[in-house]
Design an enzyme around this catalytic site. Structure first.
Site, PDB file in Angstrom:
ATOM      1  CB  THR A 175      -0.781  -0.029   1.140  1.00 21.82           C
ATOM      2  OG1 THR A 175      -1.463   1.376   1.221  1.00 21.82           O
ATOM      3  CG2 THR A 175      -0.003  -0.251   2.408  1.00 21.82           C
ATOM      4  CE1 TYR A 233      -3.883  -1.740   5.691  1.00 13.26           C
ATOM      5  CE2 TYR A 233      -3.247   0.484   4.856  1.00 13.26           C
ATOM      6  CZ  TYR A 233      -3.742  -0.919   4.543  1.00 13.26           C
ATOM      7  OH  TYR A 233      -3.747  -1.062   3.339  1.00 13.26           O
TER       8      TYR A 233
END
Length: 344
Positions: free
Chosen positions: A128, A168
């Protein structure tokens, strides 16, 4: 199993996963989907997939190392496309342990299974852009409908040092670095792709993740939309079909890609701010959307745009689908599948 090439898709009933599974089934791969079906919409995605293609499904949670070991040992695939994971920053803040166990430990489990039982596999990790943190050192200025980079900055390439912000970001960053290191230490054929905002059909976007799809779903179903921040935040967005072509490119160049990281996104030509998407939806759908504003979320980047030049030059890949053509196709899919969002 046949003599065709085989691919294991972890998270293969999720948005990217189900599209990837269908894509490779159409190319006559033997497709094995691993998923725990915890994500909203995953059971419908699996039904859709099994109705159309001959795939194998294993109900597996990547946190269960024994089941992952068994699956990789059983199929010993040519390719492992690792897409399973916890996908929302906000969820990671509420439950950092679950986020860590899914993204960091779960990814470690898959890598270990490949190392032990299928070391010849090409292993592609879906990472990501959040591994780069807030990028506070990059100058940004405010324009009428969006933030823009200043001083000719042309986007973020994979040579930029990672800066892990939020649980995250930390968990995905750990998986990202493990993926690279398993080539350096164990010689595995691993590649990590730091993906920007992906959108397209079969995406059950929610407020916490998948913002392009969520705005589109909310607009069609007349749900209120909350924007966190001023709405001028910008992302480059990439249609799912362009992402799948990036996976194809990695596989085609697998002999020289091991141990590398690439930033994969729409690039400078395919950017959109939250407010610009709202304006587009209101104009296209000819309706006024109910939009409210809340303070920006911690760690949110005012602008993130991928520098895709390394992927373009190394993989001979580039995104093809125009932003608004892609969104139009997404809107068309949502209209035809409103039943999937009755409780959205």
């Amino acid at each position: 199993m046949t003599d065709a090439k085989s691919i294991v898709v972890t998270g293969g009933a999720g948005f990217i996963g189900v599209n990837a599974a269908a894509h490779y089934a159409k190319q006559d791969y033997d497709v094995i989907v691993l998923d725990n079906l915890s994500r909203k919409g995953s059971e419908n995605n699996l039904i859709w997939l099994k109705e159309r293609y001959e795939i194998v499904f294993e109900h597996v949670d990547i946190r269960d190392s024994k089941k992952i070991d068994d699956a990789i040992n059983k199929y010993r695939p040519d390719i492992v496309l690792h897409l399973a994971g916890q996908v929302a920053v906000t969820t990671s803040v509420r439950n950092p342990r679950e986020d860590f166990e899914t993204n960091a430990l779960g990814s470690f489990n898959v890598l270990e299974a490949v190392r032990e039982y299928s070391p010849e596999s090409v292993y592609i990790n879906a990472s990501t852009n959040k591994v780069y943190g807030k990028m506070a050192d990059v100058p940004v200025h405010e324009a009428e409908t969006r933030y823009e980079y200043s001083h000719g900055f042309n986007g973020v390439d994979a040579s930029r040092p990672i800066d892990l912000v939020s649980p995250y970001g930390c968990s995905k960053g750990a998986a990202d670095l493990y993926t690279i290191d398993y080539h350096r230490i164990y010689g595995l054929n691993t590649v990590t792709l730091r993906q920007s905002c992906i959108y397209g059909p079969r995406q059950c976007g929610i407020e916490d993740q998948g913002w392009v799809a969520w705005f589109a779903i909310a607009a069609i179903l007349n749900h209120p939309i909350t924007i966190y921040g001023d709405g001028k935040q910008v992302r480059d967005i990439l249609h799912i079909d362009d992402l799948l072509s990036a996976y194809d490119a990695v596989i085609a160049h697998a002999d020289t890609m091991a141990g590398k990281a690439f930033n994969i996104g729409g690039g400078m030509s395919k950017t959109l701010s939250l407010q610009e998407l709202i304006d587009y939806l209101q104009g296209t759908l000819r309706k006024k959307l109910v939009v409210s504003y809340q303070p920006a979320r911690p760690g949110d980047q005012k602008i993130y745009v991928t520098d895709i030049e390394s992927a373009v030059s190394t993989l001979s890949w580039s995104p093809k689908i125009d932003v608004f053509e892609g969104i139009e196709s997404l809107l068309d899919w949502i209209v035809k599948n409103k039943n999937l969002f009755s409780t959205a």
